[in-house]
Design a protein around this motif. Structure first.
Motif, PDB file in Angstrom:
ATOM      1  N   HIS A  65      86.206  12.849  75.783  1.00 44.23           N
ATOM      2  CA  HIS A  65      86.516  12.235  74.468  1.00 44.23           C
ATOM      3  C   HIS A  65      86.228  10.704  74.484  1.00 44.23           C
ATOM      4  CE1 HIS A  65      89.028  16.009  73.184  1.00 44.23           C
ATOM      5  NE2 HIS A  65      87.705  16.046  72.814  1.00 44.23           N
ATOM      6  N   GLY A  66      85.942  10.387  73.392  1.00 51.58           N
ATOM      7  CA  GLY A  66      85.563   8.837  73.439  1.00 51.58           C
ATOM      8  C   GLY A  66      86.562   8.107  73.692  1.00 51.58           C
ATOM      9  N   ASP A  67      87.992   8.083  73.427  1.00 51.64           N
ATOM     10  CA  ASP A  67      88.991   7.380  73.720  1.00 51.64           C
ATOM     11  C   ASP A  67      89.366   7.034  75.208  1.00 51.64           C
ATOM     12  OD1 ASP A  67      89.962   9.838  73.622  1.00 51.64           O
ATOM     13  OD2 ASP A  67      92.170   8.938  73.613  1.00 51.64           O
ATOM     14  N   HIS A  68      88.406   7.956  75.989  1.00 59.11           N
ATOM     15  CA  HIS A  68      88.615   7.993  77.663  1.00 59.11           C
ATOM     16  C   HIS A  68      87.368   7.490  78.100  1.00 59.11           C
ATOM     17  CE1 HIS A  68      92.420  10.136  77.904  1.00 59.11           C
ATOM     18  NE2 HIS A  68      91.985  10.305  76.705  1.00 59.11           N
ATOM     19  N   ILE A  69      86.103   7.219  77.407  1.00 60.07           N
ATOM     20  CA  ILE A  69      84.919   6.522  78.288  1.00 60.07           C
ATOM     21  C   ILE A  69      84.089   5.781  77.233  1.00 60.07           C
ATOM     22  CG2 ILE A  69      84.478   9.053  79.200  1.00 60.07           C
ATOM     23  CD1 ILE A  69      82.329   9.567  76.778  1.00 60.07           C
ATOM     24  N   TYR A  70      84.393   5.449  76.095  1.00 53.99           N
ATOM     25  CA  TYR A  70      83.545   4.610  75.384  1.00 53.99           C
ATOM     26  C   TYR A  70      83.501   3.078  75.741  1.00 53.99           C
ATOM     27  CZ  TYR A  70      82.658   7.790  71.352  1.00 53.99           C
ATOM     28  OH  TYR A  70      82.399   8.948  70.545  1.00 53.99           O
ATOM     29  N   GLY A  71      84.546   2.783  76.768  1.00 53.32           N
ATOM     30  CA  GLY A  71      84.260   1.416  77.433  1.00 53.32           C
ATOM     31  C   GLY A  71      83.548   1.309  78.609  1.00 53.32           C
ATOM     32  N   LEU A  72      82.793   2.564  79.123  1.00 53.66           N
ATOM     33  CA  LEU A  72      82.471   2.819  80.475  1.00 53.66           C
ATOM     34  C   LEU A  72      81.136   2.131  80.581  1.00 53.66           C
ATOM     35  CD1 LEU A  72      82.785   3.966  83.367  1.00 53.66           C
ATOM     36  CD2 LEU A  72      81.743   6.011  82.370  1.00 53.66           C
ATOM     37  N   PRO A  73      80.086   2.302  79.493  1.00 54.91           N
ATOM     38  CA  PRO A  73      78.786   1.522  79.808  1.00 54.91           C
ATOM     39  C   PRO A  73      78.874   0.032  79.857  1.00 54.91           C
ATOM     40  CG  PRO A  73      78.747   3.124  77.984  1.00 54.91           C
ATOM     41  CD  PRO A  73      80.047   2.914  78.272  1.00 54.91           C
ATOM     42  N   GLY A  74      80.066  -0.835  79.331  1.00 57.81           N
ATOM     43  CA  GLY A  74      80.416  -2.032  79.355  1.00 57.81           C
ATOM     44  C   GLY A  74      81.015  -2.519  80.489  1.00 57.81           C
ATOM     45  N   VAL A  75      81.825  -1.782  81.134  1.00 55.35           N
ATOM     46  CA  VAL A  75      82.342  -1.899  82.431  1.00 55.35           C
ATOM     47  C   VAL A  75      81.141  -1.799  83.388  1.00 55.35           C
ATOM     48  CG1 VAL A  75      83.621  -1.220  84.077  1.00 55.35           C
ATOM     49  CG2 VAL A  75      84.788  -1.392  81.972  1.00 55.35           C
ATOM     50  N   LEU A  76      80.317  -0.857  83.375  1.00 58.47           N
ATOM     51  CA  LEU A  76      79.612  -1.054  84.487  1.00 58.47           C
ATOM     52  C   LEU A  76      78.437  -1.952  84.378  1.00 58.47           C
ATOM     53  CD1 LEU A  76      78.537   3.031  84.232  1.00 58.47           C
ATOM     54  CD2 LEU A  76      80.066   1.926  85.689  1.00 58.47           C
ATOM     55  N   GLY A  77      78.166  -2.360  83.266  1.00 52.87           N
ATOM     56  CA  GLY A  77      77.042  -3.527  83.153  1.00 52.87           C
ATOM     57  C   GLY A  77      77.767  -4.929  83.477  1.00 52.87           C
ATOM     58  N   SER A  78      79.140  -5.065  83.228  1.00 54.55           N
ATOM     59  CA  SER A  78      79.792  -6.386  83.292  1.00 54.55           C
ATOM     60  C   SER A  78      79.867  -6.347  84.723  1.00 54.55           C
ATOM     61  CB  SER A  78      80.988  -6.443  82.504  1.00 54.55           C
ATOM     62  OG  SER A  78      80.821  -6.535  81.126  1.00 54.55           O
ATOM     63  N   ARG A  79      80.205  -5.391  85.479  1.00 54.20           N
ATOM     64  CA  ARG A  79      80.405  -5.282  87.024  1.00 54.20           C
ATOM     65  C   ARG A  79      79.105  -5.967  87.644  1.00 54.20           C
ATOM     66  NH1 ARG A  79      79.639  -2.183  91.781  1.00 54.20           N
ATOM     67  NH2 ARG A  79      81.647  -2.136  93.153  1.00 54.20           N
TER      68      ARG A  79
END
Length: 305
Positions: A65-79
């Motif tokens: 569900h979006g409220d559990h994964i929508y931040g994932l691409p940003g975190v992976l990229g920023s890392r």
């Protein structure tokens, strides 16, 4: 080790609670950190904490569900942008691989570190090393959703240096022998049992992090005897029918699960925005059934001794 709660809300971001995410930081293991869920704006939330993206080595996603994964691409990229260069492993239900790979591909995001994606397709142990074992079990939600049980393995006790010195054994390579061998023979021919010079084993800590779920036996199984259970509390007592219809839990049901599992402590999270002004009611309801109970808030930390 300690948890930092980055987002403790449910469904959509609210003024006081962002969408779901938390990080387990482990100073006793080179400062490595594990993230659980990654809702929208998680990387912004991290800016207000001591969490370092480069230290995050594993991400466990409970469901898609979006409220559990929508931040994932940003975190992976920023890392990657912030210098993270060692491997990161993402665990999650089937579909998480497509979500990540498509997001990174369409946005032309290049990662400078190896990314491993492990899709869970059945209950059981999903990760194990020298220090930890992580198990997953499917919960009752509208889509495939997992809860995670993290078990720190028992560690050997501390070498009793004062006792060795009392025997006339001074620091040196022989100390390592007491840690590695059942018995040690001294230069004078005397043999000593190593167990007499090592303190009791350090008991490993146990944690359960549940995704969205109705009250169910799987949740109890995952939380059996844990030091802390982190459980959603989307609804309040008296809203059991609504909780059931929407595949969620009430504060009282979370407390019932903690009690049935003999957990040592309970943390309520995933709080609906309808409780922005009176979320203390959820805490009071849970405490009528189980204690101790804590109500997570964004940026709050909880230490597991």
């Amino acid at each position: 080790m300690y948890f930092t709660f980055l987002g403790t809300g449910a469904g959509v971001p609210a003024k006081l609670r962002n969408t779901a995410s938390m990080v387990l930081t482990m100073p006793e293991y080179q400062g490595d950190a594990w993230m659980f869920d990654c809702g929208e704006a998680t990387q912004h939330q991290i800016l207000h904490t001591s969490v370092k993206l480069s230290k995050i080595k594993k991400i466990f996603i409970t469901h898609l569900h979006g409220d559990h994964i929508y931040g994932l691409p940003g975190v992976l990229g920023s890392r990657s942008f912030q210098g993270g260069d060692d491997q990161l492993t993402v665990f999650g239900p089937k579909g998480i691989k497509d979500f990540i790979e498509m997001s990174l591909s369409i946005s032309s995001t290049y990662l400078k570190y190896p990314l491993e994606i492990i899709e869970i397709d059945e209950d059981g142990v999903i990760y194990e090393d020298k220090y930890f074992k992580v198990s997953a079990k499917e919960l009752e939600h509208g889509i495939t959703c997992y809860g995670y049980r993290i078990e720190e393995k028992d560690q050997p006790g501390t070498l009793l240096v004062d006792r060795l010195k009392a025997e006339g054994i001074m620091p040196g390579p022989i100390y390592r022998e007491f840690k590695e061998k059942a018995a040690v023979t001294l230069p004078n021919g005397r043999t000593l049992n190593s167990s007499d010079y090592i303190g009791p084993d350090k008991k490993g800590r146990k944690i359960a992090v549940l995704g969205d779920t109705r009250i169910c036996q799987a949740a109890v199984d995952l939380a059996e005897g844990v030091d802390v259970l982190i459980h959603e509390s989307t609804f309040s007592h008296g809203m059991e029918e609504k909780a059931y219809d929407y595949f969620h839990s009430t504060s009282s049901q979370a407390a019932q699960t903690a009690k049935a599992a003999n957990a040592a402590a309970l943390i309520l999270t995933h709080i609906s925005s309808r409780f922005q002004e009176d979320d203390h009611l959820l805490l009071e309801e849970a405490r009528e059934i189980f204690s101790p109970v804590y109500l997570a808030k964004d940026f709050w930390t909880y230490k597991i001794d």
